[in-house]
Design a protein around this motif. Structure first.
Motif, PDB file in Angstrom:
ATOM      1  N   HIS A  61       4.093  -0.654   8.359  1.00 31.96           N
ATOM      2  CA  HIS A  61       4.530   0.623   8.817  1.00 31.96           C
ATOM      3  C   HIS A  61       6.257   0.305   9.150  1.00 31.96           C
ATOM      4  O   HIS A  61       6.441  -0.396  10.091  1.00 31.96           O
ATOM      5  CB  HIS A  61       3.697   0.912  10.461  1.00 31.96           C
ATOM      6  CG  HIS A  61       3.947   2.465  10.696  1.00 31.96           C
ATOM      7  ND1 HIS A  61       4.792   2.542  12.160  1.00 31.96           N
ATOM      8  CD2 HIS A  61       4.529   3.421  10.189  1.00 31.96           C
ATOM      9  CE1 HIS A  61       4.802   3.506  12.032  1.00 31.96           C
ATOM     10  NE2 HIS A  61       4.867   3.786  11.169  1.00 31.96           N
ATOM     11  N   VAL A  62       7.050   1.471   8.595  1.00 32.46           N
ATOM     12  CA  VAL A  62       8.700   1.340   8.626  1.00 32.46           C
ATOM     13  C   VAL A  62       8.957   2.604   9.288  1.00 32.46           C
ATOM     14  O   VAL A  62       8.571   3.704   8.210  1.00 32.46           O
ATOM     15  CB  VAL A  62       9.422   0.820   7.710  1.00 32.46           C
ATOM     16  CG1 VAL A  62      10.550   0.461   8.169  1.00 32.46           C
ATOM     17  CG2 VAL A  62       8.546  -0.966   8.029  1.00 32.46           C
ATOM     18  N   ASP A  80       7.955  -2.030  12.576  1.00 34.63           N
ATOM     19  CA  ASP A  80       6.124  -2.293  13.318  1.00 34.63           C
ATOM     20  C   ASP A  80       5.482  -2.944  13.040  1.00 34.63           C
ATOM     21  O   ASP A  80       4.212  -3.380  13.466  1.00 34.63           O
ATOM     22  CB  ASP A  80       5.479  -0.793  13.760  1.00 34.63           C
ATOM     23  CG  ASP A  80       5.002  -0.612  14.213  1.00 34.63           C
ATOM     24  OD1 ASP A  80       5.190  -0.935  15.568  1.00 34.63           O
ATOM     25  OD2 ASP A  80       3.668   0.298  13.969  1.00 34.63           O
ATOM     26  N   ARG A  81       6.147  -3.623  11.873  1.00 31.79           N
ATOM     27  CA  ARG A  81       4.965  -5.467  11.740  1.00 31.79           C
ATOM     28  C   ARG A  81       5.085  -5.629  12.210  1.00 31.79           C
ATOM     29  O   ARG A  81       3.885  -6.915  12.403  1.00 31.79           O
ATOM     30  CB  ARG A  81       5.537  -5.342  10.334  1.00 31.79           C
ATOM     31  CG  ARG A  81       4.979  -4.394   9.564  1.00 31.79           C
ATOM     32  CD  ARG A  81       5.681  -4.896   7.812  1.00 31.79           C
ATOM     33  NE  ARG A  81       7.235  -5.400   8.141  1.00 31.79           N
ATOM     34  CZ  ARG A  81       8.094  -6.941   7.436  1.00 31.79           C
ATOM     35  NH1 ARG A  81       7.328  -6.963   6.014  1.00 31.79           N
ATOM     36  NH2 ARG A  81       8.909  -6.872   7.877  1.00 31.79           N
ATOM     37  N   GLU A  82       5.787  -6.143  13.372  1.00 33.29           N
ATOM     38  CA  GLU A  82       6.016  -7.328  14.366  1.00 33.29           C
ATOM     39  C   GLU A  82       5.487  -6.204  15.620  1.00 33.29           C
ATOM     40  O   GLU A  82       5.804  -5.596  15.631  1.00 33.29           O
ATOM     41  CB  GLU A  82       7.275  -7.868  14.290  1.00 33.29           C
ATOM     42  CG  GLU A  82       7.644  -8.153  13.006  1.00 33.29           C
ATOM     43  CD  GLU A  82       9.049  -9.159  13.264  1.00 33.29           C
ATOM     44  OE1 GLU A  82      10.001  -9.562  14.309  1.00 33.29           O
ATOM     45  OE2 GLU A  82       9.321  -9.376  12.162  1.00 33.29           O
ATOM     46  N   VAL A  83       5.080  -7.711  16.523  1.00 30.64           N
ATOM     47  CA  VAL A  83       4.467  -7.398  18.177  1.00 30.64           C
ATOM     48  C   VAL A  83       5.425  -8.058  18.971  1.00 30.64           C
ATOM     49  O   VAL A  83       5.148  -9.080  18.716  1.00 30.64           O
ATOM     50  CB  VAL A  83       3.002  -6.940  18.121  1.00 30.64           C
ATOM     51  CG1 VAL A  83       2.730  -7.045  19.555  1.00 30.64           C
ATOM     52  CG2 VAL A  83       2.833  -5.973  17.290  1.00 30.64           C
ATOM     53  N   PRO A  84       6.588  -7.339  19.708  1.00 31.91           N
ATOM     54  CA  PRO A  84       6.689  -5.878  19.652  1.00 31.91           C
ATOM     55  C   PRO A  84       7.649  -4.798  18.188  1.00 31.91           C
ATOM     56  O   PRO A  84       8.317  -6.704  17.863  1.00 31.91           O
ATOM     57  CB  PRO A  84       7.909  -5.754  21.369  1.00 31.91           C
ATOM     58  CG  PRO A  84       8.368  -7.297  21.460  1.00 31.91           C
ATOM     59  CD  PRO A  84       7.283  -7.731  20.633  1.00 31.91           C
ATOM     60  N   SER A  85       7.626  -4.728  18.826  1.00 30.20           N
ATOM     61  CA  SER A  85       8.816  -3.686  17.087  1.00 30.20           C
ATOM     62  C   SER A  85       9.939  -4.160  17.463  1.00 30.20           C
ATOM     63  O   SER A  85      10.119  -4.153  18.400  1.00 30.20           O
ATOM     64  CB  SER A  85       7.838  -1.844  16.693  1.00 30.20           C
ATOM     65  OG  SER A  85       6.797  -1.493  17.141  1.00 30.20           O
ATOM     66  N   VAL A  86      10.714  -4.215  16.125  1.00 31.47           N
ATOM     67  CA  VAL A  86      11.592  -4.411  15.648  1.00 31.47           C
ATOM     68  C   VAL A  86      13.072  -3.258  15.432  1.00 31.47           C
ATOM     69  O   VAL A  86      11.924  -2.584  14.090  1.00 31.47           O
ATOM     70  CB  VAL A  86      12.419  -5.546  15.562  1.00 31.47           C
ATOM     71  CG1 VAL A  86      11.600  -6.809  16.317  1.00 31.47           C
ATOM     72  CG2 VAL A  86      12.088  -6.211  13.837  1.00 31.47           C
ATOM     73  N   TRP A  87      14.067  -3.358  15.296  1.00 31.22           N
ATOM     74  CA  TRP A  87      14.973  -1.931  14.585  1.00 31.22           C
ATOM     75  C   TRP A  87      15.670  -3.058  13.455  1.00 31.22           C
ATOM     76  O   TRP A  87      16.351  -4.432  14.452  1.00 31.22           O
ATOM     77  CB  TRP A  87      15.695  -0.849  15.285  1.00 31.22           C
ATOM     78  CG  TRP A  87      14.641  -0.116  16.055  1.00 31.22           C
ATOM     79  CD1 TRP A  87      14.144  -0.683  17.322  1.00 31.22           C
ATOM     80  CD2 TRP A  87      14.644   1.316  15.723  1.00 31.22           C
ATOM     81  NE1 TRP A  87      13.640   0.417  18.091  1.00 31.22           N
ATOM     82  CE2 TRP A  87      13.937   1.169  17.495  1.00 31.22           C
ATOM     83  CE3 TRP A  87      15.014   1.886  14.419  1.00 31.22           C
ATOM     84  CZ2 TRP A  87      13.048   3.157  16.919  1.00 31.22           C
ATOM     85  CZ3 TRP A  87      14.702   2.362  15.294  1.00 31.22           C
ATOM     86  CH2 TRP A  87      13.915   3.809  16.586  1.00 31.22           C
ATOM     87  N   ARG A  88      15.934  -2.202  12.215  1.00 28.92           N
ATOM     88  CA  ARG A  88      16.612  -3.340  10.972  1.00 28.92           C
ATOM     89  C   ARG A  88      18.045  -2.182  10.762  1.00 28.92           C
ATOM     90  O   ARG A  88      17.810  -1.195  10.518  1.00 28.92           O
ATOM     91  CB  ARG A  88      15.826  -3.702  10.225  1.00 28.92           C
ATOM     92  CG  ARG A  88      14.263  -4.568  10.990  1.00 28.92           C
ATOM     93  CD  ARG A  88      13.736  -5.063   9.607  1.00 28.92           C
ATOM     94  NE  ARG A  88      12.499  -6.557  10.017  1.00 28.92           N
ATOM     95  CZ  ARG A  88      12.886  -7.691  10.189  1.00 28.92           C
ATOM     96  NH1 ARG A  88      13.845  -8.549  10.131  1.00 28.92           N
ATOM     97  NH2 ARG A  88      12.131  -8.009  10.586  1.00 28.92           N
ATOM     98  N   VAL A 134       3.918  -0.845   1.745  1.00 21.73           N
ATOM     99  CA  VAL A 134       4.851  -0.245   2.994  1.00 21.73           C
ATOM    100  C   VAL A 134       3.990   1.459   2.949  1.00 21.73           C
ATOM    101  O   VAL A 134       3.938   2.304   2.091  1.00 21.73           O
ATOM    102  CB  VAL A 134       5.912  -0.403   2.857  1.00 21.73           C
ATOM    103  CG1 VAL A 134       7.268   0.941   1.109  1.00 21.73           C
ATOM    104  CG2 VAL A 134       6.856   0.179   3.394  1.00 21.73           C
ATOM    105  N   TRP A 135       4.472   1.864   4.458  1.00 19.85           N
ATOM    106  CA  TRP A 135       3.776   3.034   4.937  1.00 19.85           C
ATOM    107  C   TRP A 135       5.619   3.900   5.551  1.00 19.85           C
ATOM    108  O   TRP A 135       5.749   2.963   6.694  1.00 19.85           O
ATOM    109  CB  TRP A 135       3.254   2.825   5.774  1.00 19.85           C
ATOM    110  CG  TRP A 135       2.151   4.068   6.154  1.00 19.85           C
ATOM    111  CD1 TRP A 135       2.162   5.467   5.795  1.00 19.85           C
ATOM    112  CD2 TRP A 135       1.728   4.557   7.448  1.00 19.85           C
ATOM    113  NE1 TRP A 135       1.756   6.247   5.965  1.00 19.85           N
ATOM    114  CE2 TRP A 135       1.529   5.926   7.027  1.00 19.85           C
ATOM    115  CE3 TRP A 135       1.641   4.376   8.232  1.00 19.85           C
ATOM    116  CZ2 TRP A 135       1.047   6.538   8.140  1.00 19.85           C
ATOM    117  CZ3 TRP A 135       1.201   4.558   9.894  1.00 19.85           C
ATOM    118  CH2 TRP A 135       0.701   6.182   9.311  1.00 19.85           C
TER     119      TRP A 135
END
Length: 343
Positions: A61-62, A80-88, A134-135
């Motif tokens: 999820h992106v 959102d693939r990582e926990v916690p989510s990160v921004w790129r 990818v979503w």
């Protein structure tokens, strides 16, 4: 219209499954909560980390969306693939669509806008989440964005570089007609509206494999009366055999070229400003520039004129002398002739 062929029925069924629940995909996050839209339930926290390294996303999820970084409105991609989510940085995040993203084009007049025959393979980022694909969606849920935006924001497609066409559309339910948001075959720019504090997913359809770069802008009217705007690039490597590294290299080359162009423009502007800012010379104190190397000075020019004048005077004097000699000779000859005649 005649009944669809078996292949067309299969294509339509596949796309129907793909497009099911699209109305839920467009629902505001605040209204999420039913069993069907559980995938859209999310909370964006203030201060989520921003990472800078390159990334290739093949599934999961992106969302793209705005945030405020150092008080600057900035378009980013929430991973959102990582926990916690990160921004790129979207321009450094390649969305790779492999074989799992290939679906046949459906039959029926509602899909004629795709411009392909029913059953034609298409590369699809679905509105509903699918394994191994990818979503991609968008959200306007960052807490400061929610507090700062008046009503919503705009996601604008300004340009597309790729081997085929792009379509982004929503569909309400299995039988509802597609709501086309972006169609790269139509004049650009094209805008889609993002309500504040929402989380939305749509179908992203690519007609050909290859590298696609989408020039996009997010903009919004803020509650303080100002307008926020930021440009970025969405990068897709479409097709199993399309190399995501080449997509990153292409974006990096574009960035380098744009930076060099901007630097040249700034230098030109600075030069023009410097020229305009130069004070006018005072005639009373103006100093004549020194002559360039190899160019005659004003003194050497005056000397040359004197030399030419002297030479001309010498020529004139010579002509006068020659004339006098000739006249004397003619007079002497005439005298000799007269003496001979007298004798």
């Amino acid at each position: 219209m005649t009944s669809p062929t078996t292949r067309s029925r299969t294509a339509a069924a596949c796309m129907a499954v793909l497009l099911a629940g699209l109305a839920i995909g467009a629902a505001p996050a605040a209204l999420a909560g039913t069993e069907d839209d559980a995938g859209l339930e999310q909370t964006v926290e203030a201060g989520e980390e921003v990472v800078t390294e390159d990334a290739v996303v093949t599934d999961g999820h992106v969302d793209v969306g705005p945030r405020f970084l150092d008080d600057e409105w900035t378009m980013l991609a929430r991973d959102d693939r990582e926990v916690p989510s990160v921004w790129r940085d979207p321009a450094r995040t390649v969305l790779h669509l492999g074989d799992a993203a290939v679906l046949p084009a459906p039959d029926g007049p509602d899909y004629e806008f795709l411009g392909v025959e029913p059953g034609t393979p298409l590369h699809v980022v679905p509105q509903t989440q699918t394994p191994d694909v990818v979503w991609l969606g968008w959200n306007t849920q960052d807490p400061r964005v929610v507090d700062s935006v008046e009503q919503g924001a705009t996601l604008r497609l300004d340009g597309l570089d790729g081997p085929g066409e792009l379509f982004v559309f929503l569909q309400e339910g299995v039988t509802g007609p597609p709501n086309v948001l972006w169609d790269s075959g139509e004049p650009l720019p094209q805008e889609l509206w993002m309500e504040v504090n929402t989380h939305v997913h749509a179908n992203w359809v690519f007609t050909e494999p290859g590298i696609y770069r989408l020039d996009v802008t997010t903009l919004a009217d803020l509650a303080d009366g100002t307008q926020a705007e930021d440009e970025s690039t969405l990068v897709f490597a479409v097709g199993q055999d399309t190399d995501p590294a080449q997509a990153l290299a292409a974006v990096a080359a574009d960035t380098t070229s744009d930076t060099a162009s901007d630097t040249a423009d700034e230098q030109t502007a600075d030069g023009a400003a410097s020229s305009d800012a130069s004070p006018a010379a005072d005639p009373a104190t103006e100093v004549t520039d020194a002559p360039e190397a190899g160019a005659p000075s004003s003194d050497s020019g005056g000397s040359a004129m004197l030399v030419w004048g002297a030479a001309l005077a010498a020529v004139v004097l010579l002509l006068v002398v020659v004339g006098r000699v000739l006249r004397a000779r003619r007079a002497r000859d005439a005298a000799d002739q007269a003496t001979g005649d007298a004798s």
